[in-house]
Write an enzyme that holds these catalytic residues in place. Structure first.
Site, PDB file in Angstrom:
ATOM      1  NE  ARG A  63       3.210   2.332  -6.858  1.00 45.19           N
ATOM      2  CZ  ARG A  63       3.430   1.199  -6.173  1.00 45.19           C
ATOM      3  NH1 ARG A  63       3.075   1.105  -4.915  1.00 45.19           N
ATOM      4  NH2 ARG A  63       4.033   0.182  -6.743  1.00 45.19           N
ATOM      5  CE1 TYR A  64       0.016   5.734  -3.831  1.00 46.25           C
ATOM      6  CE2 TYR A  64       1.854   4.684  -2.705  1.00 46.25           C
ATOM      7  CZ  TYR A  64       0.613   4.603  -3.319  1.00 46.25           C
ATOM      8  OH  TYR A  64      -0.001   3.389  -3.421  1.00 46.25           O
ATOM      9  NE  ARG A  67       2.510   6.894   1.338  1.00 50.85           N
ATOM     10  CZ  ARG A  67       1.453   7.324   0.656  1.00 50.85           C
ATOM     11  NH1 ARG A  67       1.383   8.562   0.218  1.00 50.85           N
ATOM     12  NH2 ARG A  67       0.464   6.502   0.376  1.00 50.85           N
ATOM     13  CB  CYS A  76      15.872 -10.912   3.711  1.00 55.10           C
ATOM     14  SG  CYS A  76      15.056  -9.774   2.601  1.00 55.10           S
ATOM     15  CB  CYS A  80       9.210 -14.916   2.772  1.00 54.42           C
ATOM     16  SG  CYS A  80       9.837 -13.996   4.194  1.00 54.42           S
ATOM     17  CB  CYS A  83       9.714 -12.767  -1.134  1.00 55.66           C
ATOM     18  SG  CYS A  83      10.349 -11.099  -1.348  1.00 55.66           S
ATOM     19  NE  ARG A  85      10.376  -4.459  -3.253  1.00 54.99           N
ATOM     20  CZ  ARG A  85       9.998  -3.823  -2.138  1.00 54.99           C
ATOM     21  NH1 ARG A  85      10.432  -4.217  -0.955  1.00 54.99           N
ATOM     22  NH2 ARG A  85       9.177  -2.798  -2.216  1.00 54.99           N
ATOM     23  CG  ASP A 244       1.977  -8.593  -4.051  1.00 55.53           C
ATOM     24  OD1 ASP A 244       0.962  -7.978  -4.410  1.00 55.53           O
ATOM     25  OD2 ASP A 244       2.704  -8.251  -3.108  1.00 55.53           O
ATOM     26  CG  ASP A 281       1.322  -3.023  -4.125  1.00 60.64           C
ATOM     27  OD1 ASP A 281       1.260  -2.203  -5.064  1.00 60.64           O
ATOM     28  OD2 ASP A 281       2.046  -2.886  -3.126  1.00 60.64           O
ATOM     29  CE  LYS A 288       1.125  -0.125   0.119  1.00 58.81           C
ATOM     30  NZ  LYS A 288       2.368  -0.209  -0.648  1.00 58.81           N
TER      31      LYS A 288
HETATM   32  C1  PLP Z   1       3.286   0.629  -0.260  1.00 63.68           C
HETATM   33  C2  PLP Z   1       4.010   1.749  -0.816  1.00 63.68           C
HETATM   34  C3  PLP Z   1       4.152   2.954  -0.118  1.00 63.68           C
HETATM   35  C4  PLP Z   1       3.560   3.153   1.256  1.00 63.68           C
HETATM   36  O1  PLP Z   1       2.199   3.237   1.187  1.00 63.68           O
HETATM   37  P1  PLP Z   1       1.377   3.495   2.539  1.00 63.68           P
HETATM   38  O2  PLP Z   1      -0.023   3.332   2.098  1.00 63.68           O
HETATM   39  O3  PLP Z   1       1.758   4.859   2.981  1.00 63.68           O
HETATM   40  O4  PLP Z   1       1.836   2.463   3.506  1.00 63.68           O
HETATM   41  C5  PLP Z   1       4.850   3.976  -0.697  1.00 63.68           C
HETATM   42  N1  PLP Z   1       5.385   3.858  -1.921  1.00 63.68           N
HETATM   43  C6  PLP Z   1       5.271   2.722  -2.629  1.00 63.68           C
HETATM   44  C7  PLP Z   1       5.895   2.646  -3.961  1.00 63.68           C
HETATM   45  C8  PLP Z   1       4.572   1.627  -2.102  1.00 63.68           C
HETATM   46  O5  PLP Z   1       4.482   0.485  -2.796  1.00 63.68           O
HETATM   47  S1  SF4 Z   2       9.055 -10.983   2.209  1.00 60.45           S
HETATM   48 FE1  SF4 Z   2      10.850 -10.784   0.841  1.00 60.45          FE
HETATM   49  S2  SF4 Z   2      11.772  -8.823   1.374  1.00 60.45           S
HETATM   50 FE2  SF4 Z   2      10.444  -9.425   3.089  1.00 60.45          FE
HETATM   51  S3  SF4 Z   2      11.806 -10.574   4.508  1.00 60.45           S
HETATM   52 FE3  SF4 Z   2      10.796 -12.062   3.193  1.00 60.45          FE
HETATM   53  S4  SF4 Z   2      12.284 -12.379   1.530  1.00 60.45           S
HETATM   54 FE4  SF4 Z   2      12.857 -10.431   2.524  1.00 60.45          FE
END
Ligand code: PLP
Ligand code: SF4
Length: 321
Positions: A63-64, A67, A76, A80, A83, A85, A244, A281, A288
């Site tokens: 996305r960025y 990184r 996992c 959670c 979660c 995801r 989320d 997010d 974010k």
């Molecule tokens: C959260 C996230 C990051 C990391 O963002 P930071 O602000 O550097 O912690 C990088 N890529 C994606 C897609 C993200 O959702």
């Molecule tokens: S929040 Fe989701 S990805 Fe993170 S440990 Fe819990 S279940 Fe796994």
């Protein structure tokens, strides 16, 4: 009812977290891991943070420019209830070899990438052998300066933080950063503290991320306890995430105003190094943003206009009361 929840969303708790929970009503550890029928109600999104909106190859989110996120496994040690995801975690184990090759090829060919963020699932559920393989291959790419883990393992399964693992992390050319996911001081058991100490003593920089969760940590005292405990354990609170829009997790969400008031109440009583950035997010994969006045305008009660990092505006709705 619980059977129906179990059909929809996976359930798993470690012995370490079993021992940290109590039978008290609204126990903050139990509420994070034990399923309830509330998960069957309400709507939500299957990909709330838009992981799939920026996936150049499967298993990678870019996305960025500088990184990427590499989803090394979908497993996992705990599942959670909130979660983001939750509809994909646990589906399969580690990323298939051809997919890992394709992701590493993409990273190798993209010289703007300075940092690779390992997540999942939970990257520290991988065996030491597999971690060694992935990290060695990343370490060979000279433009990658940092590898960052986003993990719940040091807290929920601290036995996995072995001297061998710590030695591997400390021996890399790239700097390894560890972002520990924890939401309540009650999770920070003596074995978890020991795992954090082991990593801190090896010089691995430690950060934390937490999710603001209704009836779990949405109080001044709970957040104060969590952040000051982490700081004392040499873990810098990094992000507090607004909860989320995951499916079946609506009962965990607070309002934006409530989250903001909590953070404002902590500034002053707590030193700056204990305060994370409170972030949202933006649903749909827009990234974010800090929940501050320069990114958030309230259009009408509970209805927000959110400006993303590139200047585009998005609508965001608070949960209904
Ligand atoms: C959260 C996230 C990051 C990391 O963002 P930071 O602000 O550097 O912690 C990088 N890529 C994606 C897609 C993200 O959702
Ligand atoms: S929040 Fe989701 S990805 Fe993170 S440990 Fe819990 S279940 Fe796994």
């Amino acid at each position: 009812m619980l059977q129906r929840t179990a059909q929809l969303f996976r359930i798993r708790v470690t012995s370490q977290m079993q021992s940290a929970l109590t039978n008290a009503p609204d126990d903050p550890v139990a509420a994070q891991f034990l399923p309830t029928s509330q998960e069957l109600t309400g709507d939500g999104l299957s990909d709330p943070i838009g992981d799939n909106a920026h996936a150049p190859v499967p298993g990678l989110t870019h996305r960025y420019p500088d990184r990427v996120i590499l989803h090394v496994t979908k497993t996992c040690d705990v599942y959670c209830r909130f979660c983001f995801r939750r509809e994909t975690v646990g589906e399969t184990g580690p990323l298939a070899p051809q997919q890992l090759d394709a992701a590493l090829d993409y990273i190798a060919a993209t010289s703007t990438i300075r940092e690779v963020i390992l997540t999942g699932g939970d990257p520290l559920t991988l065996s030491l052998r597999r971690l060694h393989m992935v990290l060695t291959r990343l370490d060979a790419l000279n433009h990658v300066q940092m590898v960052r883990f986003h993990t719940r393992v040091p807290v929920v399964a601290p036995d996995r933080i072995t001297p061998e693992l710590v030695e591997l992390l400390a021996s890399l050319r790239m700097t390894a950063w560890m972002v520990i996911h924890t939401n309540h001081a009650q999770e920070l058991t003596p074995p978890a503290r020991k795992a954090l100490r082991l990593m801190a003593d090896a010089g691995i920089p430690l950060l934390s991320q937490s999710v603001l969760l209704r009836k779990i940590n949405d109080s001044h005292d709970a957040l104060q306890d969590l952040f000051t405990t982490l700081s004392a354990l040499r873990v810098k609170p990094y992000y507090l995430h607004h909860c989320d829009l995951a499916r079946g997790a609506g009962h965990f969400r607070t309002t934006i105003a409530a989250g903001r008031a909590l953070m404002q109440g902590l500034r002053g009583p707590l030193p700056g190094h204990c305060l994370p950035t409170y972030v949202l997010d933006i649903p749909g994969g827009f990234g974010k943003v800090p929940v501050t006045a320069d990114h958030f305008t309230e259009i009408s009660p509970g209805r927000w206009r959110v400006t993303d990092w590139q200047g585009a505006a998005h609508d965001y709705l608070d949960p209904e009361d």
